[in-house]
Design an enzyme around this catalytic site. Structure first.
Site, PDB file in Angstrom:
ATOM      1  N   GLY A   2       0.827  -1.198   0.000  1.00 13.04           N
ATOM      2  CA  GLY A   2       0.000   0.000   0.000  1.00 13.04           C
ATOM      3  C   GLY A   2       0.861   1.246   0.000  1.00 13.04           C
ATOM      4  O   GLY A   2       2.086   1.198  -0.101  1.00 13.04           O
ATOM      5  N   GLY A  52       4.650   7.431   2.856  1.00 10.63           N
ATOM      6  CA  GLY A  52       5.451   6.721   1.879  1.00 10.63           C
ATOM      7  C   GLY A  52       4.774   5.469   1.371  1.00 10.63           C
ATOM      8  O   GLY A  52       3.595   5.231   1.627  1.00 10.63           O
ATOM      9  N   GLN A  53       5.540   4.660   0.644  1.00  7.21           N
ATOM     10  CA  GLN A  53       5.048   3.421   0.059  1.00  7.21           C
ATOM     11  C   GLN A  53       5.508   2.231   0.886  1.00  7.21           C
ATOM     12  O   GLN A  53       6.606   2.254   1.458  1.00  7.21           O
ATOM     13  CB  GLN A  53       5.556   3.297  -1.379  1.00  7.21           C
ATOM     14  CG  GLN A  53       4.826   2.234  -2.202  1.00  7.21           C
ATOM     15  CD  GLN A  53       5.142   2.361  -3.683  1.00  7.21           C
ATOM     16  OE1 GLN A  53       6.106   3.024  -4.060  1.00  7.21           O
ATOM     17  NE2 GLN A  53       4.348   1.736  -4.523  1.00  7.21           N
ATOM     18  N   LYS A  97       8.847   0.009   4.528  1.00  9.59           N
ATOM     19  CA  LYS A  97       8.249   1.293   4.150  1.00  9.59           C
ATOM     20  C   LYS A  97       9.329   2.255   3.705  1.00  9.59           C
ATOM     21  O   LYS A  97      10.305   2.500   4.424  1.00  9.59           O
ATOM     22  CB  LYS A  97       7.478   1.900   5.322  1.00  9.59           C
ATOM     23  CG  LYS A  97       7.010   3.344   5.074  1.00  9.59           C
ATOM     24  CD  LYS A  97       5.992   3.823   6.084  1.00  9.59           C
ATOM     25  CE  LYS A  97       4.634   3.236   5.789  1.00  9.59           C
ATOM     26  NZ  LYS A  97       3.568   3.836   6.625  1.00  9.59           N
ATOM     27  N   ASP A 105       0.599   9.485  16.291  1.00  5.63           N
ATOM     28  CA  ASP A 105      -0.180   9.368  15.044  1.00  5.63           C
ATOM     29  C   ASP A 105      -1.116   8.166  15.120  1.00  5.63           C
ATOM     30  O   ASP A 105      -1.155   7.333  14.216  1.00  5.63           O
ATOM     31  CB  ASP A 105       0.758   9.259  13.843  1.00  5.63           C
ATOM     32  CG  ASP A 105       0.033   9.539  12.517  1.00  5.63           C
ATOM     33  OD1 ASP A 105      -1.065  10.131  12.567  1.00  5.63           O
ATOM     34  OD2 ASP A 105       0.557   9.174  11.458  1.00  5.63           O
TER      35      ASP A 105
END
Length: 533
Positions: free
Chosen positions: A22, A27-28, A43, A138
């Protein structure tokens, strides 16, 4: 999980990439594996993070220290990139489980027994983090994995590294706008009470399928959400009556009035093992399917042998992964002071019910000509994008669709600056002067610009930025502006300026504007602006 695209790299940091898990604001995420076959979530961080002087060092420090908060509710860090390596990346154990965001989106709100068990598990996870001396910073539905044994909190170290200085000194906003605490939305320190607020918002989403500051079906702007978080009460319709008072306590505007993680555990009172007992058959089947998919993929992919001259990592979990010699984490030399501006460093928040853009930790933005020749549609690379469409405004607080004529003019103010910076990644400043010029415009249009003169205490340089302002939200006595573009006020300094900063100005008199807390302003900015023309 999807196949790699032709442009994806075959490996990062010596770890083979097997599939794409995802992508998000930070980031990816790829599926990878160690040489022994241990599955990893790897990641890569968005390149904008590298624009912030000091982020690489913070990233290494926070990821390393996060290992002290390891518990049953966090995923262990296996390896991460050393300072100076591009792209920056983090490898953790991979948990084949859906995120809370994905599960609720496709299956609806959680049943009450599972919701109560989730509340108890996440409270216990936060208690472990807080007892280790950290805050997550977060907590949101996409950062909660509904794993078989325990729900898991992810992105712990990344959130801390990204948030470290942007909130406490010259930064911007990190986190998902619909789930951050009022003090976080106002640019303050995000600590343990902020985690509790975010937990309450996350549980409200789990209970209703909607964030507590969202109306069903709407896609509000970040400015709307920030305004609601600071000024409006959460909507808890649909939350089971037995849990509604608890969530309301978590979502209290005052950080001091919220319960601690220990107090949450006492109030929830869930029995040990309630999570596994409450798992519905559909969720168990989804987890089993993901586990089978993972095993099939690992069996089809032969593990890469460790490259020559590699050594086992030190200090990060079981020694089954391998890292390159360059992964020895050496503290880099001190970096020059980070720039500052009226806007805290870029907080480009893009929200579509829980989707949040990553935040860059340097000051403000791109070049766009104003007032002549520009239209607000240029990004930092010179590419053009479609003109912005005004996002739907809240009927609860919006009173107009244009800037009132009484706001038109030039407004100036001077603040004392801030001596609290460390002089390395956070500048010490002696003065912050701001000039805001506004003209008539409809909501969503370019309405003016602000010029910041921020004087660095060490060098005397002007490290401020000049921003083009878009009228983002209109309220009875206050207006919310977004920096559409920004360039260095003094181009010779080499300051990096990024777009997306949010400001709230309130009419405090015929000739006075008050700068609101819920915005991106840096420490030492003027609290008020006075009409000069």
């Amino acid at each position: 999980m999807r196949r790699l695209e032709p442009g994806d790299p075959p490996a990062i940091g010596g770890y083979p990439l097997l599939a794409v898990l995802g992508a998000g604001g930070m980031g990816q995420v790829f599926l990878s594996r160690t040489a022994s076959g241990r599955p990893l979530a790897l990641k890569t961080l968005r390149p904008e993070f590298g624009l912030d002087p000091g982020f690489e060092e913070r990233f290494a420090r926070e990821i390393a220290s996060s290992d002290r908060a390891r518990s049953a509710w966090t995923v262990p860090v296996v390896d991460y990139s050393p300072p100076g390596q591009k792209p920056q990346w983090l490898a953790t154990e991979y948990a084949p489980a859906p995120s809370l965001a994905d599960w609720v989106e496709h299956n609806g709100p959680l049943p009450e027994p599972l919701l109560r068990a989730l509340a108890a598990e996440l409270a216990e996870g936060l208690r472990a983090v807080h007892r280790a001396g950290f805050a997550h910073r977060d907590v949101k539905p996409s950062n909660v994995l509904l794993a078989r044994r325990h729900p898991l909190l992810i992105d712990f170290g990344i959130a801390r590294a990204a948030d470290d200085t942007r909130h406490t000194r010259t930064g911007g906003v990190i986190g998902s706008p619909g789930y951050m605490a009022p003090e976080q939305a106002a640019g303050g320190i995000s600590a343990e009470p902020g985690d509790v607020f975010s937990l309450g918002a996350t549980l409200a989403y789990a209970a209703t399928g909607n964030g507590p500051f969202l109306q069903p079906g709407e896609i509000p702007s970040a400015a709307q959400l920030l305004y609601r978080i600071v000024h409006e009460e959460p909507a808890l319709d649909g939350v089971p009556p037995a849990l509604a008072p608890l969530l309301a306590a978590c979502l209290h505007k005052s950080a001091q009035a919220r319960p601690t993680a220990d107090e949450l555990m006492e109030r929830i009172g869930a029995a040990p093992g309630s999570w596994t007992a409450a798992l519905p058959a559909e969720l168990s089947a989804d987890i089993a399917a993901k586990e089978a998919e993972l095993q099939a993929l690992l069996q089809r992919t032969a593990p890469l042998p460790p490259p020559p001259h590699q050594a086992p990592p030190t200090g990060f979990g079981p020694p089954v992964a391998y890292v390159e010699p360059s992964a020895v984490h050496v503290r880099p030399p001190a970096l020059p002071p980070a720039p500052a501006s009226l806007a805290r460093r870029s907080a480009r928040l893009r929200t579509a019910v829980g989707v949040v853009a990553g935040v860059v930790a340097t000051v403000v933005v791109v070049a766009l000509a104003w007032p002549d020749g520009g239209d607000g549609r240029t990004d930092g690379s010179g590419r053009t994008s479609p003109p912005p469409s005004p996002s739907p405004s809240s009927s609860r607080s919006t009173t107009s669709e244009a800037l009132p004529s009484s706001w038109v003019g030039t407004w100036k103010g001077t603040g004392p600056g801030s001596a609290s910076g460390d002089g390395v990644v956070n500048a010490r400043t002696t003065k912050v002067s701001v000039t805001v010029t506004l003209h008539a415009a409809a909501r969503g249009g370019i309405v003016g610009r602000q010029i910041s003169h921020v004087i660095d205490a060490g060098s005397g340089r002007d490290i401020g930025c000049t921003e083009t302002l878009r009228l983002q939200e209109t309220h009875a006595t206050s207006m919310v502006f977004e920096a559409a573009t920004s360039t260095p006020t003094d181009p010779s300094t080499g300051v990096v300026c990024m777009p997306g900063n949010i400001y709230t100005l309130t009419k405090a008199g015929a000739d006075t504007l008050k700068l609101g807390d819920e915005g991106s302003q840096t420490a030492g900015s003027p609290a008020r602006l006075t009409r000069s023309s």
